[in-house]
Design a protein around this motif. Structure first.
Motif, mmCIF file in Angstrom:
data_model
loop_
_atom_site.group_PDB
_atom_site.id
_atom_site.type_symbol
_atom_site.label_atom_id
_atom_site.label_comp_id
_atom_site.label_asym_id
_atom_site.label_seq_id
_atom_site.Cartn_x
_atom_site.Cartn_y
_atom_site.Cartn_z
ATOM 1 N N HIS A 175 0.832 -1.210 0.000
ATOM 2 C CA HIS A 175 0.000 0.000 0.000
ATOM 3 C C HIS A 175 0.868 1.264 0.000
ATOM 4 C CE1 HIS A 175 -3.108 -2.606 2.418
ATOM 5 N NE2 HIS A 175 -2.904 -3.048 1.203
ATOM 6 N N ALA A 176 1.897 1.234 0.848
ATOM 7 C CA ALA A 176 2.746 2.416 1.002
ATOM 8 C C ALA A 176 3.477 2.737 -0.303
ATOM 9 C CB ALA A 176 3.749 2.197 2.138
ATOM 10 N N VAL A 177 4.059 1.687 -0.914
ATOM 11 C CA VAL A 177 4.846 1.929 -2.132
ATOM 12 C C VAL A 177 3.945 2.328 -3.303
ATOM 13 C CG1 VAL A 177 6.496 0.922 -3.741
ATOM 14 C CG2 VAL A 177 6.653 0.381 -1.297
ATOM 15 N N ALA A 178 2.744 1.759 -3.368
ATOM 16 C CA ALA A 178 1.823 2.134 -4.446
ATOM 17 C C ALA A 178 1.405 3.586 -4.307
ATOM 18 C CB ALA A 178 0.585 1.218 -4.411
ATOM 19 N N LEU A 179 1.132 4.020 -3.083
ATOM 20 C CA LEU A 179 0.715 5.408 -2.914
ATOM 21 C C LEU A 179 1.887 6.368 -3.197
ATOM 22 C CD1 LEU A 179 -1.422 7.486 -2.267
ATOM 23 C CD2 LEU A 179 -0.961 7.180 0.166
ATOM 24 N N LEU A 180 3.096 5.958 -2.801
ATOM 25 C CA LEU A 180 4.268 6.777 -3.147
ATOM 26 C C LEU A 180 4.404 6.908 -4.667
ATOM 27 C CD1 LEU A 180 7.177 5.762 -0.713
ATOM 28 C CD2 LEU A 180 6.086 8.013 -0.918
ATOM 29 N N GLY A 181 4.184 5.786 -5.361
ATOM 30 C CA GLY A 181 4.275 5.815 -6.833
ATOM 31 C C GLY A 181 3.228 6.750 -7.433
ATOM 32 N N ALA A 182 1.996 6.623 -6.924
ATOM 33 C CA ALA A 182 0.939 7.499 -7.442
ATOM 34 C C ALA A 182 1.271 8.955 -7.151
ATOM 35 C CB ALA A 182 -0.405 7.113 -6.810
ATOM 36 N N ALA A 183 1.803 9.212 -5.956
ATOM 37 C CA ALA A 183 2.150 10.586 -5.576
ATOM 38 C C ALA A 183 3.198 11.146 -6.528
ATOM 39 C CB ALA A 183 2.660 10.604 -4.130
ATOM 40 N N LYS A 184 4.169 10.289 -6.899
ATOM 41 C CA LYS A 184 5.208 10.775 -7.802
ATOM 42 C C LYS A 184 4.638 11.026 -9.203
ATOM 43 C CE LYS A 184 9.911 10.342 -9.261
ATOM 44 N NZ LYS A 184 9.843 10.177 -10.722
ATOM 45 N N LEU A 185 3.819 10.112 -9.707
ATOM 46 C CA LEU A 185 3.242 10.276 -11.048
ATOM 47 C C LEU A 185 2.415 11.562 -11.123
ATOM 48 C CD1 LEU A 185 2.257 6.570 -11.819
ATOM 49 C CD2 LEU A 185 3.833 8.001 -13.167
ATOM 50 N N LEU A 186 1.641 11.803 -10.073
ATOM 51 C CA LEU A 186 0.817 13.009 -10.070
ATOM 52 C C LEU A 186 1.701 14.263 -9.988
ATOM 53 C CD1 LEU A 186 -2.099 11.756 -7.781
ATOM 54 C CD2 LEU A 186 -2.255 12.358 -10.224
ATOM 55 N N ALA A 187 2.777 14.169 -9.195
ATOM 56 C CA ALA A 187 3.679 15.319 -9.082
ATOM 57 C C ALA A 187 4.402 15.581 -10.394
ATOM 58 C CB ALA A 187 4.686 15.065 -7.955
ATOM 59 N N ASP A 188 4.749 14.519 -11.103
ATOM 60 C CA ASP A 188 5.504 14.658 -12.350
ATOM 61 C C ASP A 188 4.632 15.123 -13.512
ATOM 62 O OD1 ASP A 188 7.691 13.837 -10.962
ATOM 63 O OD2 ASP A 188 7.839 11.838 -11.888
ATOM 64 N N HIS A 189 3.297 15.004 -13.326
ATOM 65 C CA HIS A 189 2.403 15.337 -14.449
ATOM 66 C C HIS A 189 1.334 16.319 -13.996
ATOM 67 C CE1 HIS A 189 4.324 12.219 -16.850
ATOM 68 N NE2 HIS A 189 4.367 11.520 -15.706
ATOM 69 N N ARG A 190 1.784 17.410 -13.425
ATOM 70 C CA ARG A 190 0.835 18.375 -12.860
ATOM 71 C C ARG A 190 -0.027 19.033 -13.925
ATOM 72 N NH1 ARG A 190 4.385 21.006 -7.891
ATOM 73 N NH2 ARG A 190 5.713 19.189 -7.747
ATOM 74 N N ASP A 191 0.459 18.985 -15.145
ATOM 75 C CA ASP A 191 -0.339 19.604 -16.210
ATOM 76 C C ASP A 191 -1.608 18.818 -16.499
ATOM 77 O OD1 ASP A 191 1.368 17.540 -16.851
ATOM 78 O OD2 ASP A 191 1.560 18.157 -18.966
ATOM 79 N N ALA A 192 -1.633 17.561 -16.071
ATOM 80 C CA ALA A 192 -2.796 16.723 -16.381
ATOM 81 C C ALA A 192 -3.944 16.924 -15.401
ATOM 82 C CB ALA A 192 -2.388 15.242 -16.385
ATOM 83 N N TRP A 193 -3.753 17.664 -14.359
ATOM 84 C CA TRP A 193 -4.804 17.816 -13.355
ATOM 85 C C TRP A 193 -4.659 19.126 -12.600
ATOM 86 C CZ3 TRP A 193 -3.343 17.760 -8.056
ATOM 87 C CH2 TRP A 193 -1.999 17.411 -7.814
ATOM 88 N N SER A 194 -5.669 19.473 -11.854
ATOM 89 C CA SER A 194 -5.551 20.612 -10.951
ATOM 90 C C SER A 194 -6.353 20.338 -9.700
ATOM 91 C CB SER A 194 -6.031 21.897 -11.628
ATOM 92 O OG SER A 194 -7.437 21.870 -11.745
ATOM 93 N N GLY A 195 -5.922 20.965 -8.610
ATOM 94 C CA GLY A 195 -6.566 20.710 -7.308
ATOM 95 C C GLY A 195 -5.498 20.392 -6.285
#
Lengths: 422, 422, 422, 422
Positions: free
Chosen positions: A114-134
């Protein structure tokens, strides 16, 4: 969900460090509320990814990423995603190359995943900030196994330190086919209550039972008699579990001890039934103590009390649609309510937002199908908390990482209608 | 018994150091086979008294005093007197000024009294060699509580190091009126056997009992079912005890454990019944494991096996006469066989001599008679192994010291007919 | 005992009709207090022998023979000898040629043997009046099995109709070697109490246990829990029996009944223990009812309460000497107290005289010794109340007849010192 | 459903004789397969109504009415409606003016209501043949309670004597609010299996337990141990019932019997679970017999085995629509699967047609709502098989009669689309 299609193709490049970190955490499990090493690693990574990081509740970590006009400062949505991080007092028996190096402690419930998956998601979202806002709040919660962690984070001021979320998510690896995700509206995890019962006898030399009131015989009678609650008092087909997880009395064969201790675990979906089961337990214990001529009242100490986890239907529907859109219809199924309990729901309940909680398959598909075909799933597939519990890393880790990204984007994607379920 | 009348009047002058030593030993109890401090004290004292002293079996001490023409080198008799010296893993709750200073360890069975009384008798005999002739072997045995000590001394060459005794003696303080001594020909202590039973289930999360084979329910069924051995299988009125002194399974409320452990203690006077009870226990455990669907055979590990103690009638008669002559008819009674066990008899059995074993009262007479009058002896008088077991020092210590002197002189007195019972 | 040597040689000529009558009674067993045919036969025979005969307590028969100067009218002794005559509700499974012809009724306790032996003794004494003087009262008592018969005879005026006896006798066939007689001073038969326990639940359709309070589970818990009285609460080696002879609840698989009924039988030698066991039973039943949530208090109905049978030592000594003189030392042994109960002692207790009660072997000696040698007495020799209980007619019948003659002459013989034990 | 509106207004004029007949049948209940009086009355009435009547399976009655071009001879549909007619071995405790006049027998399951309702529907359909066409088969089945009746009718040639139905119906009065009807697609009644278990011990006198193998203790252990099947082996929330409806052993307190008998009732919805529960029962019983040292294998005799009742979804939908159209939305609810069992489904299964089975409320609405409001439905409303079960005649009888008419017309009405669900 076109935004997911921007973000998720980058997953493969992350999985390499994720796999290594998963093995590292698995090798170094830490008991509830003692996750110092784990919390340190999580904290460091989140900072590297660009998150605003704080500790909460001792070994809890919250990373916040405010992104653009839709961020917490603006008018956009806030998503809270939570992973639990603690391990169990179980001696690992998986034989894995990356098995626990800590005697008597094991990640036997998959919280490392769980921890590593959430870290991965956190990184993907941080690396692709143009794809979302909030705003994205990644919460790494300690002490799930003892129901202490969510409470500790709340008591340490979670509500003040995190922007009020519009929706909250959590997930759990389960002994289902890897590659699949289970969702369901409504009750998904039971309420769980632990109960320590102490009953009193009168000690004596083992050769003089007539001078004793034997608490071992008393405790055995109670365990035996408790079985009739589920078998006779609960309506057939209604969900209730009364487990005596531990019975302990005496240390020597020839000394009749003074008392005995039982540790019970209860699971229910229905609050009324929960109360009735508790009352039945106390009635039976008191009756057996009377039958034994026990010299003192029994003691009942409730602890590790987990709330019901009941998924918001609208949130669940939107997230399920996101999963189906990405993984395909075949990979997403309606999961039956799970008998286990969680303290996750205390977080959204404290923060006043709806939530959904889904399950992630972790068993080699070939192995799983074989067990299904031969009707031996229960015997052949080690379940959570078993010393042999061993999620396959692939595709479990990738699916679990993607799931968090998909759920987040379902609410944060620029294209997403930012209406939150009522 | 005129020789006793020479020796015993000197008792009072010894009792002072005996009382102090008793309190000292009581304050510093040592577990079985770890009686290093105690053995050191005993060894030093015996040397001071003029005994030839050796260690045997680690913490066992043997002191030998050869006295005149009747000594081991001559034609006289040899008497072996044994005291046990170990304490128990019990947390003292007597509130005594000289209570145990060692956490969780207590002289809860009076072996400190046995040791000091035998030391006192050894000194009196050494100080009055003119009153007797022959050889006196004072044996301070470790590890009685675990049935390890007698065996250790025998294995360490007891037979080679001690002259073959003509008779052997031991005594035990009991919850009877202080000032009284109990003797009986024939069986006086039961055979005792300890048994560790391990039964196997299948662990699972506490919320998923259907994935488990619950060893807690199995162990409880076994405890319950075992009661029917004594209640239904043993002939009414025949002596047999089956105590489950400890039941231990599981550590957490929400994890169904893999196995459970029971510690049993059996007591019998009849060797055939002993075998039948053992067979019944194994049959019941196997049957319950079958009923539970246990995946593996149960394990049975016997340990702490004590022999039957059966007093030689002729020796008992002679010693009883010596007691009656000194203490008076009123003070010596025929004691009912005691349900406890001892490893004392292994020593005379190994050395090939007859023996007798008597009991010494240790309860304040007024308190005892009051309890008898109100029919509350069992409730009001803490028995051996109880955290509240507290012999009154006077007159218990003096009586116990005198008893060893009297028994010795019954065989070693110059006036005594040195015929030993067949 | 020269008078016995006058009377007993005539035994052989009586045994012919005795054997025939034994088979006849065995074929026609009658339940307690319904022994109409048996009583009629006994009455007729006694009259033929010259006895003064009367009915007492319905199916009880008393025959009195006053003989010479020592008769009831003179200064001589009066002996009362009692035989019980009732059968049991057992279906015979002996396969004997003379097996019961009455469905479900059987002389499974040997009372037919008792009756015919006492008739034979009565005839021998009547035929040889010159060998003795005094009064012989032959009492044929109904209803021993239900503890109703002795009381019925006493209530019907036994004391007024029989001269006060100086001593009373009774005997019982037992599964011991035929040809032997067992005697013992002091307690020989236990006190016996029967107890009906009714516990209440709440009925419901079998498919709706949650609407019920299940009395079957409650009754089973009670039976299981009661075992711990003897196994844990009674001092090891002390005599106590708690048997649940019957458990009955429900008639259909799919209707949970409203209540359950247990029939218990208790045996004790010690009056205090008897009361404690009764208290423990009631405590356990009430505790289990509380544990079950039983809606109504349990009911306790005591019935069939038998007194302790405790032989007078002086009477026993004199009778044992008579037996030994005639049968030889080898044939007379000290019998261990028997666990069964009897209402015989109510007769001498009501009449104020001492008594003794002995046992008569009834198993083929070769068969018995074989079973002893192979340690299978318990399995191979059917005991009283068993459907396979089958005394061998010879020598049992002759021994039992002689025993009554010998005991009577020990007190009535002209040569006998007519001092009766105090 | 305009045809119903032609037929049902005539109901009121029928209810008068129906009420009288209901009271008459209630007063004269007959046990399973002995319904001679009841069958005679039904037969006579059907003939009066103009049905072609035959007996089947002894006390079963089939009335056939072929009506017009849609009759069995033509191309129309055939509807089979079944009512059960047997009573139970229960002693009535309703206090009703028309209570049972037969000792120990009672219509405690409402089959009298079923019979009279179906007779009423049969008459209404016969009196209004212009409103429908096709064939109506009114089946009055004996022996539902013992699962013997449906089988008896099939064995007696039901398939040859009745035109193959297109659809079959049955209904049951339940402790729900009178005026309501419950329907559900899929499983509505559980599979039910009865099982007689005989376990063997070894009898002995009650005072000699050591000579026995006590079957009472054995049977109690089994009952206690069986509780763990539902509490530990069945997945929490899955439907399974294991009821021990009867335990019977022994007749006297002082005779330990040779054997004990248990009557069990099992309920399941899942065929795999049904087999697993059976296997667990046998495993536990064998294990307990081994633990007891039972001398002979236990016996397992299955009887009264009821199939699963699983309603055809399409049929249920059409019938539910007919009910809703007539009684209103508020009166028709989706009933939860009932834990009871039925042998009704054996008839359509033997005849190869789909079916639906619905429930009819029988409790005074005011009383019911009061009990609901106070949360005491389970305690206050006597359920089927209770000695106090007492359906209110109105409106229950009218509703039940109408329901059969409505269901029939849903398939036989001239306006109805005579497509039968696949």
């Amino acid at each position: 969900m076109s935004n997911a299609s921007e973000v998720l193709p980058k997953l493969d490049s992350e999985l390499e460090w994720q796999r290594a970190l998963y093995k590292d955490l698995h090798r170094h499990p830490e008991l509830s509320m003692e996750e110092h090493r784990t919390a340190g690693i999580v904290e460091r990574r989140l900072r590297e990814f660009g998150y605003d990081v704080q500790r909460l509740g001792g070994t809890g970590v919250v990373g916040i990423l405010a992104n653009g006009s839709g961020s917490a400062n603006g008018s956009g949505s806030t998503v809270l995603a939570r992973a639990d991080i603690d391990a169990l007092p179980v001696t690992e028996a998986t034989g894995l190359e990356y098995a626990s190096t800590v005697d008597g402690v094991m990640h036997a419930c998959g919280h490392d995943m769980h921890a590593v998956a959430l870290l991965g998601a956190a990184k993907l979202l941080a690396d692709h900030r143009d794809a979302w806002s909030g705003t994205y709040a990644a919460v790494f919660q300690p002490g799930e196994e003892t129901a202490a962690g969510a409470r500790a984070m709340i008591a340490d001021g979670l509500a003040a330190k995190v922007p009020k979320p519009d929706v909250a998510f959590a997930q759990h690896v389960m002994p289902q086919e890897a590659g699949t995700i289970g969702t369901t509206p409504g009750p998904v995890l039971s309420a769980g209550d632990s109960l320590k019962i102490t009953v009193h006898g009168q000690g004596a030399h083992g050769s003089m039972p007539h001078l004793s009131i034997d608490p071992v015989v008393l405790a055995a009678s109670i365990v035996t008699r408790l079985q009739a609650i589920v078998s006779r008092e609960v309506q057939p087909g209604q969900f209730a579990v009364v487990t005596v997880g531990a019975i302990n009395a005496g240390t020597k064969s020839n000394i009749i001890p003074d008392s005995a201790e039982l540790l019970l675990n209860l699971r229910t979906y229905d609050p009324d039934l929960r109360k009735r089961v508790m009352a039945s337990i106390e009635r039976i214990v008191r009756g057996e103590c009377a039958a034994a001529g026990s010299p003192r009242d029994p003691q009942f100490d409730y602890y590790d009390q987990f709330p019901l986890t009941s998924n918001d239907p609208a949130v669940t529907e939107r997230v399920t649609a996101a999963f189906t859109g990405h993984f395909g219809e075949h990979a997403v199924f309606r999961v039956a309510p799970v008998t286990a309990s969680e303290d996750f729901s205390e977080l959204p309940d404290a923060l006043g937002c709806p939530y959904t909680y889904w399950t992630v398959g972790s068993v080699n598909p070939e192995r799983y199908r074989k067990a299904v075909a031969s009707g031996t799933v229960l015997q052949d597939i080690p379940a959570n908390h078993s010393p042999a519990f061993a999620p396959v890393i692939d595709p479990t880790l990738g699916i679990a990482t993607s799931a968090h990204v998909l759920a987040a984007l379902a609410y944060l994607s620029k294209q997403a209608t930012n209406e939150v379920a009522p």
